[in-house]
Design a protein around this motif. Structure first.
Motif, PDB file in Angstrom:
ATOM      1  N   ASP A   1       0.861  -1.181   0.000  1.00  0.00           N
ATOM      2  CA  ASP A   1       0.000   0.000   0.000  1.00  0.00           C
ATOM      3  C   ASP A   1       0.900   1.235   0.000  1.00  0.00           C
ATOM      4  OD1 ASP A   1      -2.278  -1.580   0.190  1.00  0.00           O
ATOM      5  OD2 ASP A   1      -2.791  -0.958   2.233  1.00  0.00           O
ATOM      6  N   GLN A   2       0.553   2.246  -0.810  1.00  0.00           N
ATOM      7  CA  GLN A   2       1.470   3.380  -0.944  1.00  0.00           C
ATOM      8  C   GLN A   2       0.743   4.643  -1.389  1.00  0.00           C
ATOM      9  OE1 GLN A   2       3.864   2.848  -4.887  1.00  0.00           O
ATOM     10  NE2 GLN A   2       3.275   0.778  -4.203  1.00  0.00           N
ATOM     11  N   ALA A   3       1.330   5.785  -1.020  1.00  0.00           N
ATOM     12  CA  ALA A   3       0.826   7.091  -1.443  1.00  0.00           C
ATOM     13  C   ALA A   3       1.948   8.108  -1.291  1.00  0.00           C
ATOM     14  CB  ALA A   3      -0.386   7.504  -0.619  1.00  0.00           C
ATOM     15  N   GLY A   4       1.785   9.220  -2.006  1.00  0.00           N
ATOM     16  CA  GLY A   4       2.768  10.283  -1.925  1.00  0.00           C
ATOM     17  C   GLY A   4       2.655  11.207  -3.107  1.00  0.00           C
ATOM     18  N   VAL A   5       3.803  11.609  -3.634  1.00  0.00           N
ATOM     19  CA  VAL A   5       3.857  12.536  -4.769  1.00  0.00           C
ATOM     20  C   VAL A   5       4.500  11.831  -5.958  1.00  0.00           C
ATOM     21  CG1 VAL A   5       6.096  13.584  -4.138  1.00  0.00           C
ATOM     22  CG2 VAL A   5       4.455  14.879  -5.494  1.00  0.00           C
ATOM     23  N   MET A   6       3.959  12.086  -7.135  1.00  0.00           N
ATOM     24  CA  MET A   6       4.559  11.606  -8.382  1.00  0.00           C
ATOM     25  C   MET A   6       4.992  12.806  -9.219  1.00  0.00           C
ATOM     26  SD  MET A   6       3.198   9.159 -11.465  1.00  0.00           S
ATOM     27  CE  MET A   6       4.128   7.736 -10.879  1.00  0.00           C
ATOM     28  N   VAL A   7       6.168  12.702  -9.820  1.00  0.00           N
ATOM     29  CA  VAL A   7       6.641  13.652 -10.832  1.00  0.00           C
ATOM     30  C   VAL A   7       6.856  12.844 -12.095  1.00  0.00           C
ATOM     31  CG1 VAL A   7       8.454  15.268 -11.493  1.00  0.00           C
ATOM     32  CG2 VAL A   7       7.696  15.144  -9.097  1.00  0.00           C
ATOM     33  N   ARG A   8       6.197  13.249 -13.176  1.00  0.00           N
ATOM     34  CA  ARG A   8       6.147  12.399 -14.367  1.00  0.00           C
ATOM     35  C   ARG A   8       6.461  13.201 -15.628  1.00  0.00           C
ATOM     36  NH1 ARG A   8       3.498   7.379 -15.459  1.00  0.00           N
ATOM     37  NH2 ARG A   8       2.767   7.183 -17.594  1.00  0.00           N
ATOM     38  N   VAL A   9       7.408  12.667 -16.399  1.00  0.00           N
ATOM     39  CA  VAL A   9       7.683  13.192 -17.734  1.00  0.00           C
ATOM     40  C   VAL A   9       6.924  12.357 -18.757  1.00  0.00           C
ATOM     41  CG1 VAL A   9       9.486  13.639 -19.452  1.00  0.00           C
ATOM     42  CG2 VAL A   9       9.910  14.123 -17.018  1.00  0.00           C
ATOM     43  N   ASP A  10       7.080  11.039 -18.671  1.00  0.00           N
ATOM     44  CA  ASP A  10       6.338  10.106 -19.516  1.00  0.00           C
ATOM     45  C   ASP A  10       6.378   8.740 -18.847  1.00  0.00           C
ATOM     46  OD1 ASP A  10       8.841   8.900 -20.181  1.00  0.00           O
ATOM     47  OD2 ASP A  10       9.094  10.267 -21.865  1.00  0.00           O
ATOM     48  N   GLU A  11       5.879   7.694 -19.541  1.00  0.00           N
ATOM     49  CA  GLU A  11       5.780   6.380 -18.910  1.00  0.00           C
ATOM     50  C   GLU A  11       7.127   5.740 -18.619  1.00  0.00           C
ATOM     51  OE1 GLU A  11       5.785   5.711 -23.347  1.00  0.00           O
ATOM     52  OE2 GLU A  11       4.852   7.127 -21.958  1.00  0.00           O
ATOM     53  N   ARG A  12       8.203   6.274 -19.181  1.00  0.00           N
ATOM     54  CA  ARG A  12       9.543   5.724 -18.949  1.00  0.00           C
ATOM     55  C   ARG A  12      10.417   6.593 -18.052  1.00  0.00           C
ATOM     56  NH1 ARG A  12      11.010   1.728 -22.667  1.00  0.00           N
ATOM     57  NH2 ARG A  12       9.381   1.274 -24.202  1.00  0.00           N
ATOM     58  N   ASN A  13       9.924   7.765 -17.700  1.00  0.00           N
ATOM     59  CA  ASN A  13      10.705   8.718 -16.900  1.00  0.00           C
ATOM     60  C   ASN A  13       9.796   9.357 -15.858  1.00  0.00           C
ATOM     61  OD1 ASN A  13      13.474   9.042 -18.466  1.00  0.00           O
ATOM     62  ND2 ASN A  13      11.840   8.939 -20.001  1.00  0.00           N
ATOM     63  N   TRP A  14       9.931   8.906 -14.621  1.00  0.00           N
ATOM     64  CA  TRP A  14       9.093   9.426 -13.550  1.00  0.00           C
ATOM     65  C   TRP A  14       9.717   9.101 -12.195  1.00  0.00           C
ATOM     66  CZ3 TRP A  14       7.774   5.282 -10.606  1.00  0.00           C
ATOM     67  CH2 TRP A  14       7.634   4.046 -11.234  1.00  0.00           C
ATOM     68  N   ILE A  15       9.211   9.781 -11.186  1.00  0.00           N
ATOM     69  CA  ILE A  15       9.651   9.577  -9.802  1.00  0.00           C
ATOM     70  C   ILE A  15       8.404   9.547  -8.927  1.00  0.00           C
ATOM     71  CG2 ILE A  15      10.927  10.581  -7.862  1.00  0.00           C
ATOM     72  CD1 ILE A  15      12.660  12.012 -10.089  1.00  0.00           C
TER      73      ILE A  15
ATOM     74  N   GLY B   1      10.248   6.381   1.205  1.00  0.00           N
ATOM     75  CA  GLY B   1      11.157   6.032   0.126  1.00  0.00           C
ATOM     76  C   GLY B   1      10.808   6.701  -1.178  1.00  0.00           C
ATOM     77  N   ALA B   2      11.556   6.328  -2.198  1.00  0.00           N
ATOM     78  CA  ALA B   2      11.365   6.878  -3.536  1.00  0.00           C
ATOM     79  C   ALA B   2      11.717   5.818  -4.567  1.00  0.00           C
ATOM     80  CB  ALA B   2      12.244   8.110  -3.742  1.00  0.00           C
ATOM     81  N   VAL B   3      10.995   5.844  -5.674  1.00  0.00           N
ATOM     82  CA  VAL B   3      11.327   5.061  -6.857  1.00  0.00           C
ATOM     83  C   VAL B   3      11.652   6.051  -7.964  1.00  0.00           C
ATOM     84  CG1 VAL B   3      10.471   3.476  -8.630  1.00  0.00           C
ATOM     85  CG2 VAL B   3       9.883   3.104  -6.219  1.00  0.00           C
ATOM     86  N   VAL B   4      12.862   5.977  -8.477  1.00  0.00           N
ATOM     87  CA  VAL B   4      13.294   6.822  -9.589  1.00  0.00           C
ATOM     88  C   VAL B   4      13.382   5.943 -10.826  1.00  0.00           C
ATOM     89  CG1 VAL B   4      15.126   8.285 -10.503  1.00  0.00           C
ATOM     90  CG2 VAL B   4      14.541   8.384  -8.062  1.00  0.00           C
ATOM     91  N   THR B   5      12.662   6.332 -11.865  1.00  0.00           N
ATOM     92  CA  THR B   5      12.585   5.526 -13.081  1.00  0.00           C
ATOM     93  C   THR B   5      13.102   6.320 -14.270  1.00  0.00           C
ATOM     94  OG1 THR B   5      10.726   4.256 -12.230  1.00  0.00           O
ATOM     95  CG2 THR B   5      11.030   4.278 -14.623  1.00  0.00           C
TER      96      THR B   5
END
Length: 197
Positions: A77-91, A105-109
């Motif tokens: 289960d998770q929530a927070g903030v997303m920063v998105r450029v496109d489906e291959r580049n987001w945090i 935590g953070a997931v950097v893609t």
């Protein structure tokens, strides 16, 4: 970290609209779909891009803050903030329940995902704010529990020329029906320095 203004939710748009999103006073309560997530490839071998995110523009020199109540009880289960450029580049950054304990935590893609986290057991069931600040070629992510001190979560690269969107996100990779109460969604100027507290 002043000068934040509340985002008009009617001016933001959903990436993967949730089954339900209901205004309760100034809060927004979002209910997740079954087994939605954001992840690309690393370790698990799958791509998921079907979590929920309510997004608005995040130009260079600006920041977004998202507040929510971290009341989770199921793995991932998770929530927070997303920063998105496109489906291959987001945090995505925020709270995720892992091994029975909430983790910050953070997931950097960037084509593939990476994941960093640290346990924050005392944040369970409390109001958490996550702040993503965009300046130059970087995104600085900080978080705090209620009125506690800001903690550094991640410094990640972000193409200064990229058009990015940002806002609250949530998902529940192991189930349907997670309810997340978002209590704040604001934007404002970027932090003045990396070490701003």
């Amino acid at each position: 970290m002043n000068g934040q203004q509340t985002v008009d939710r009617a001016q933001a748009h959903w990436l993967n609209p949730p089954p339900a999103s209901v205004a309760r006073g100034t809060d927004l309560v979002v209910t997740t779909r079954d087994r939605g997530d954001f992840w690309r490839t690393t370790s698990y071998g799958f791509v998921h891009d079907d979590g929920h995110a309510l997004l608005t523009d995040l130009p260079g020199g600006s920041a977004v803050e998202v507040s929510f109540v971290a009341d989770f009880d199921t793995l991932y289960d998770q929530a927070g903030v997303m920063v998105r450029v496109d489906e291959r580049n987001w945090i995505k950054a925020g709270i995720e329940l892992t091994d029975g304990v909430p983790h910050l935590g953070a997931v950097v893609t960037r084509e593939v995902s990476d994941w960093s986290m640290a346990p924050v057991p005392d944040w369970a069931g409390r109001r958490v704010t996550v702040r993503a600040s965009r300046a130059g070629d970087a995104l600085t992510v900080r978080a705090r529990c209620e009125d506690g001190p800001w903690r550094m979560v991640r410094l990640a690269p972000l193409d200064p020329g990229a058009a990015a969107l940002a806002g609250p996100f949530c998902c529940s990779p192991q189930r349907a029906g997670l309810e997340v109460r978002f209590t704040g969604f604001t934007t404002g100027p970027a932090d003045r320095s990396l070490h701003e507290a």
